[in-house]
Design a protein around this motif. Structure first.
Motif, PDB file in Angstrom:
ATOM      1  N   GLU A  99       0.830  -1.199   0.000  1.00  0.00           N
ATOM      2  CA  GLU A  99       0.000   0.000   0.000  1.00  0.00           C
ATOM      3  C   GLU A  99       0.865   1.251   0.000  1.00  0.00           C
ATOM      4  N   ILE A 100       1.826   1.276   0.905  1.00  0.00           N
ATOM      5  CA  ILE A 100       2.645   2.477   1.063  1.00  0.00           C
ATOM      6  C   ILE A 100       3.499   2.720  -0.177  1.00  0.00           C
ATOM      7  N   MET A 101       3.938   1.652  -0.808  1.00  0.00           N
ATOM      8  CA  MET A 101       4.737   1.808  -2.026  1.00  0.00           C
ATOM      9  C   MET A 101       3.879   2.371  -3.148  1.00  0.00           C
ATOM     10  N   GLU A 102       2.707   1.812  -3.280  1.00  0.00           N
ATOM     11  CA  GLU A 102       1.773   2.276  -4.311  1.00  0.00           C
ATOM     12  C   GLU A 102       1.442   3.753  -4.099  1.00  0.00           C
ATOM     13  N   GLU A 103       1.138   4.092  -2.860  1.00  0.00           N
ATOM     14  CA  GLU A 103       0.770   5.478  -2.542  1.00  0.00           C
ATOM     15  C   GLU A 103       1.943   6.431  -2.723  1.00  0.00           C
ATOM     16  N   ALA A 104       3.131   5.965  -2.340  1.00  0.00           N
ATOM     17  CA  ALA A 104       4.317   6.815  -2.496  1.00  0.00           C
ATOM     18  C   ALA A 104       4.596   7.070  -3.979  1.00  0.00           C
ATOM     19  N   PHE A 105       4.390   6.053  -4.788  1.00  0.00           N
ATOM     20  CA  PHE A 105       4.600   6.228  -6.233  1.00  0.00           C
ATOM     21  C   PHE A 105       3.596   7.229  -6.809  1.00  0.00           C
ATOM     22  N   THR A 106       2.330   7.026  -6.464  1.00  0.00           N
ATOM     23  CA  THR A 106       1.290   7.943  -6.934  1.00  0.00           C
ATOM     24  C   THR A 106       1.589   9.368  -6.484  1.00  0.00           C
ATOM     25  N   LEU A 107       1.958   9.511  -5.225  1.00  0.00           N
ATOM     26  CA  LEU A 107       2.282  10.837  -4.694  1.00  0.00           C
ATOM     27  C   LEU A 107       3.427  11.466  -5.475  1.00  0.00           C
ATOM     28  N   PHE A 108       4.402  10.639  -5.825  1.00  0.00           N
ATOM     29  CA  PHE A 108       5.540  11.165  -6.592  1.00  0.00           C
ATOM     30  C   PHE A 108       5.094  11.685  -7.958  1.00  0.00           C
ATOM     31  N   THR A 109       4.287  10.892  -8.634  1.00  0.00           N
ATOM     32  CA  THR A 109       3.836  11.329  -9.970  1.00  0.00           C
ATOM     33  C   THR A 109       3.010  12.615  -9.868  1.00  0.00           C
ATOM     34  N   GLU A 110       2.155  12.679  -8.876  1.00  0.00           N
ATOM     35  CA  GLU A 110       1.349  13.898  -8.686  1.00  0.00           C
ATOM     36  C   GLU A 110       2.226  15.101  -8.384  1.00  0.00           C
ATOM     37  N   THR A 111       3.227  14.855  -7.560  1.00  0.00           N
ATOM     38  CA  THR A 111       4.108  15.946  -7.146  1.00  0.00           C
ATOM     39  C   THR A 111       4.911  16.512  -8.314  1.00  0.00           C
ATOM     40  N   ILE A 112       5.460  15.625  -9.133  1.00  0.00           N
ATOM     41  CA  ILE A 112       6.242  16.153 -10.263  1.00  0.00           C
ATOM     42  C   ILE A 112       5.323  16.789 -11.312  1.00  0.00           C
ATOM     43  N   ARG A 113       4.126  16.251 -11.410  1.00  0.00           N
ATOM     44  CA  ARG A 113       3.156  16.849 -12.341  1.00  0.00           C
ATOM     45  C   ARG A 113       2.918  18.317 -11.966  1.00  0.00           C
ATOM     46  N   ARG A 114       2.777  18.578 -10.681  1.00  0.00           N
ATOM     47  CA  ARG A 114       2.529  19.943 -10.205  1.00  0.00           C
ATOM     48  C   ARG A 114       3.795  20.779 -10.160  1.00  0.00           C
ATOM     49  N   GLY A 115       4.899  20.162  -9.703  1.00  0.00           N
ATOM     50  CA  GLY A 115       6.037  20.998  -9.313  1.00  0.00           C
ATOM     51  C   GLY A 115       7.279  20.953 -10.177  1.00  0.00           C
ATOM     52  N   LEU A 116       7.326  20.038 -11.152  1.00  0.00           N
ATOM     53  CA  LEU A 116       8.588  19.935 -11.907  1.00  0.00           C
ATOM     54  C   LEU A 116       8.609  20.877 -13.095  1.00  0.00           C
TER      55      LEU A 116
END
Lengths: 205, 205
Positions: free
Chosen positions: A188-205
């Motif tokens: 669960e935590i891996m899946e969520e961390a991955f999703t969070l990463f993609t969302e974060t770079i989508r917004r901030g990169l």
DNA sequence: TTGCTTACTAAACACCGTTCAGTACTTTTG
DNA sequence: CAAAAGTACTGAACGGTGTTTAGTAAGCAA
């Protein structure tokens, strides 16, 4: 000269025979538990024979490392069916992780073990497999930049950052550093961390 | 009973003597190149004696793994002198990486090698060192959330994501996967990738 | 002083990667 | 066709590895 050609062919077949046995044993038992003697037994030759076809154990591991990269590169090609570059990128990340999950021994050989890199180093060659695979990532990141999805302009640096993030939890997982979470929470935590990463770079990169 | 106490003390001293020699040899020559026999030679005891104080080689490596975590945790404490939680976070990331750079063998033992985890597993214990260190990260991330620096509300997931990113390029570097960049570019690209990561999460997390 | 416990070790076990001298077979040459 | 040259392969060894066990010698308690 038909004879030298046949000999060449036979030599190549013997290399394949050895590599095949090595692959089978390594994938069945893990790299740690397979010796040159085991491989020799499997093909019914003496251990010394293997050294006529591969310089040493690292060399053999490097050959498998190359094979594994062909396999991963093949998987990576599939992400190009998607049109949206950001989707390509996330799918590539998932492919990387899925590959590690499904082929833990191969992933280890490709990105964690030092043995194949030592083989490269001592014949001072460069890591073309790594370069090529990284090139695919850079290409996709460049597309994201071109389409204005990412603001940062250096595709190589951005790719390095993305690779690190995806590699990070993959490597931590494979080397049992996520066992501190219980099994359900771990996935669960891996899946969520991955999703969070993609969302974060989508917004901030 | 003064005698049993003295014996206890002597036993503890012997454990330290072994561990000290092991540490010295491992740091000098790398874990791969040091054998139980080497350690025994260094302290002028027979190899068998070591097994009276440590269950096996993994157990010895686990003891060093614990030491290393004390050292890293000590370094992590220093980031708390800063007041801004985001600065704490970036400094923690730099500390992680600097530690790996300055103590590659220890880092390997802590986060890459399977040996110490195998030691934990076979006595089915849990990885308290990892938990504690990860706890420090979660704490700082929670502060960032509380101060409104991060929008995402799950500190544990966010911490996992951050750990992954920082661990990723550290592990890739230590296991020679960044050797495809030439030496100058290597340091540069890692530095830039780290900076890019911090900027990205600042904006997007 | 005798008996028991502890600390230690020599030697062995079962492996490992690797090398090398030597053998048997194949191919080329005169 | 026989002799010489080359090739493919292996048995046995070298120098290691982690680990176990039987046995010794010293320290301590009775």
């Amino acid at each position: 000269m038909g004879i030298t050609e046949r000999k060449e062919r036979e030599k190549e077949e013997m290399r394949k025979l050895i590599l095949g046995a090595a692959r089978k044993l390594f994938l069945e038992n893990g790299f740690e538990k397979v010796s040159i003697r085991n491989i020799a037994d499997a093909i019914e030759y003496s251990p010394a024979t293997i050294y006529l076809y591969y310089k040493d154990k690292n060399d053999l591991l490097y050959a498998l490392h190359q094979e594994a990269f062909h396999k991963l590169t093949g998987e990576f090609q599939k992400v190009f069916v998607r049109n949206d570059p950001f989707e390509r990128l996330t799918e590539m990340g998932r492919t990387y992780f899925r590959f590690a999950f499904e082929n833990p021994e191969l992933f280890d050989l490709m990105f964690i073990m030092t043995a194949p890199m030592d083989a490269l180093e001592c014949r001072d060659d460069i890591w073309n497999e790594g370069r090529t695979a990284f090139g695919l990532l850079v290409q996709i990141v460049q597309e994201c930049i071109d389409k204005g999805i990412f603001q940062h302009k250096d595709a190589e640096v951005a790719s390095m950052m993305i690779w690190s993030a995806v590699h990070g939890y993959t490597a931590l997982f494979l080397r049992k550093r996520l066992d501190m979470f219980d099994e359900n929470r771990r996935k669960e935590i891996m899946e969520e961390a991955f999703t969070l990463f993609t969302e974060t770079i989508r917004r901030g990169l």
